[in-house]
Design a protein around this motif. Structure first.
Motif, PDB file in Angstrom:
ATOM      1  N   LYS A   9      42.812  16.466  14.534  1.00 19.55           N
ATOM      2  CA  LYS A   9      43.687  16.696  13.261  1.00 19.55           C
ATOM      3  C   LYS A   9      43.562  15.791  12.218  1.00 19.55           C
ATOM      4  CE  LYS A   9      46.322  19.280  10.516  1.00 19.55           C
ATOM      5  NZ  LYS A   9      46.108  20.599  10.055  1.00 19.55           N
ATOM      6  N   GLU A  48      40.331  15.994  10.745  1.00 19.04           N
ATOM      7  CA  GLU A  48      40.241  17.066   9.489  1.00 19.04           C
ATOM      8  C   GLU A  48      41.068  16.557   8.274  1.00 19.04           C
ATOM      9  OE1 GLU A  48      43.047  20.985   8.923  1.00 19.04           O
ATOM     10  OE2 GLU A  48      42.435  20.737  11.226  1.00 19.04           O
ATOM     11  N   THR A  62      39.504  16.501   4.599  1.00 13.14           N
ATOM     12  CA  THR A  62      40.518  17.153   3.190  1.00 13.14           C
ATOM     13  C   THR A  62      40.548  15.928   2.193  1.00 13.14           C
ATOM     14  OG1 THR A  62      41.292  18.840   4.851  1.00 13.14           O
ATOM     15  CG2 THR A  62      42.100  18.273   2.562  1.00 13.14           C
TER      16      THR A  62
END
Length: 434
Positions: free
Chosen positions: A261, A264, A268
């Motif tokens: 996570k 990720e 982003t």
């Protein structure tokens, strides 16, 4: 080597030169220092305009090709690189995208646009405004909260605020010292096109943020041609019951879903910011109780503290990433090709208010320890006769007397080996306070 690439390193010192010469492709590179290392390492006052002029003069006087301009330091080096690279046509990210990371208010606004659930509440305030505490409350922040300059450098001028008295004490220190960071940072801001709402919040402003915490770690990564790559996560582990760092450990011991996570979120944010063709690291907290991830801050460089950890575990320092990117090529970073399964940088500390150092380990003692613990490196941080309070960048309640890098086959063996080594580090003190 008539075809050798000329790489200019801001603040190049002998230690980093030796490291750079071990990187893949280094036999085809020539390293040149620009701006003396003591000008960026050993001072709290920076004249960025003068340093930029000095670097420009050195580069313009060079008779060969200028193939890369790089650096590994935080402020002021990180903020000068986009300016120098644009002037001389070498590779790095744009000044605007870098400032979206380093200007803490602009960075939080950009983060809020894409990952609002993973950042704390925040607001900017003017420390010279006598109504600043009222305005922070109007923005929805209440005790406790944390304050720091818009452009922070390490932990300098960062304060936890639990009471109005804490706030006014912090304001007194900020008003006294913030110019050391704000004035040179404003020199950089003047060279960028800023949105009006960001231009109004210059280097003399501060941030107030909701308190966050948990298991701290750092995602090391880079962006090349728009592709975000996170190549390692390093844990920042603290001494029990206190805030002082005990050691940085690589690879991370976080659960893999949490690491995934974080990667990720990193992709982003860095994509949204427009950061490209440069290295970065992003610091996070994982609040294990609430199972919540917080983004702490973005740094526009590799971490020098992690170089030896990557070398021990992956086979080469992550300085490889910076050099390859500086030359405009995809980084050639190996994975798990080192001599150790796990590595750490330990902070050997004492928890005094202050004291005078009366004895430090001798060079022979340090050499004997490094021989007895293969792969270990020990860097003594103090000298005989020195007051601990004179050490730069320290906690208010502890002092790092030595830095120790070690590798091992497991986390348990790593701690055991460090405990054995630390027991033989002989320091002595007088006039101990606290």
């Amino acid at each position: 080597m008539a075809d050798a690439k000329n790489i200019f390193v801001v603040g190049l010192n002998d230690f980093n030169r030796q490291r750079l010469e071990t990187l893949r492709g280094a036999e085809h590179w020539r390293f040149h220092g620009i701006i003396a290392p003591e000008a960026v390492y050993d001072t709290e006052e920076f004249d960025i305009a003068a340093m930029l002029a000095e670097a420009t003069a050195q580069l313009e006087a060079f008779e060969g090709t200028i193939d890369a301009i790089v650096g590994y330091m935080d402020f002021p080096v990180s903020t000068m690189l986009p300016i120098l690279c644009e002037r001389f046509g070498t590779h790095t990210t744009t000044l605007a995208s870098l400032l979206k990371c380093e200007h803490k208010y602009w960075s939080r606004r950009a983060q809020k646009e894409v990952i609002p659930d993973f950042i704390p509440g925040f607001t900017a305030f003017d420390p010279f405004d006598d109504e600043a505490l009222v305005r922070i409350g109007e923005a929805g922040l209440y005790f406790p909260f944390f304050v720091k300059p818009i452009k922070s450098s390490g932990s300098r001028l960062g304060f936890r605020i639990d009471t109005p008295e804490d706030f006014y004490h912090a304001i007194e220190k900020l008003r006294e010292d913030i110019g050391l960071i704000a004035d040179p940072f404003n020199t950089v801001l003047e060279q960028a096109r800023l949105p009006d709402e960001i231009a109004a919040v210059d280097g003399h402003f501060c941030m107030a943020e909701e308190i966050i915490g948990g298991w701290q770690c750092t995602v090391e990564g880079y962006v090349f041609a728009g592709e975000v790559v996170s190549y390692g996560i390093v844990d920042s582990l603290r001494y029990p019951q206190v805030l002082s760092f005990f050691h940085y450990r690589y690879p991370s011991g976080l659960p893999e879903p949490i690491q995934a996570k974080m990667r990720e979120l990193t992709e982003t944010v860095m994509t949204h910011i427009g950061y490209d063709n440069a290295a970065f690291n992003v610091e996070y907290f994982w609040d294990e109780v609430q199972d919540r991830i917080w983004l702490l801050e973005i740094n526009t460089r590799i971490s020098q503290s992690h170089c030896d950890l990557f070398e021990k575990v992956d086979g080469i320092s992550n300085q490889q990433v910076t050099l390859d990117l500086g030359l405009g090529q995809r980084p050639d970073m190996p994975h798990r090709q080192g001599d150790y399964a796990i590595a750490a940088k330990f902070f050997y500390r004492v928890f005094f208010v202050d004291a005078v150092v009366t004895r430090v380990p001798s060079e022979d003692e340090v050499a004997a320890l490094e021989a007895d613990f293969p792969g270990a490196m020990i860097d003594i941080q103090v000298a005989e006769g020195q007051w601990l309070s004179s050490l730069p960048e320290q906690d208010s309640y502890s002092f790092a007397l030595a830095l120790v890098w070690m590798g091992a086959d497991s986390a348990e063996q790593l701690l055991e080996r460090y405990g054995q080594l630390a027991a033989r580090l002989a320091f002595e003190f007088d006039q101990i306070q606290g």
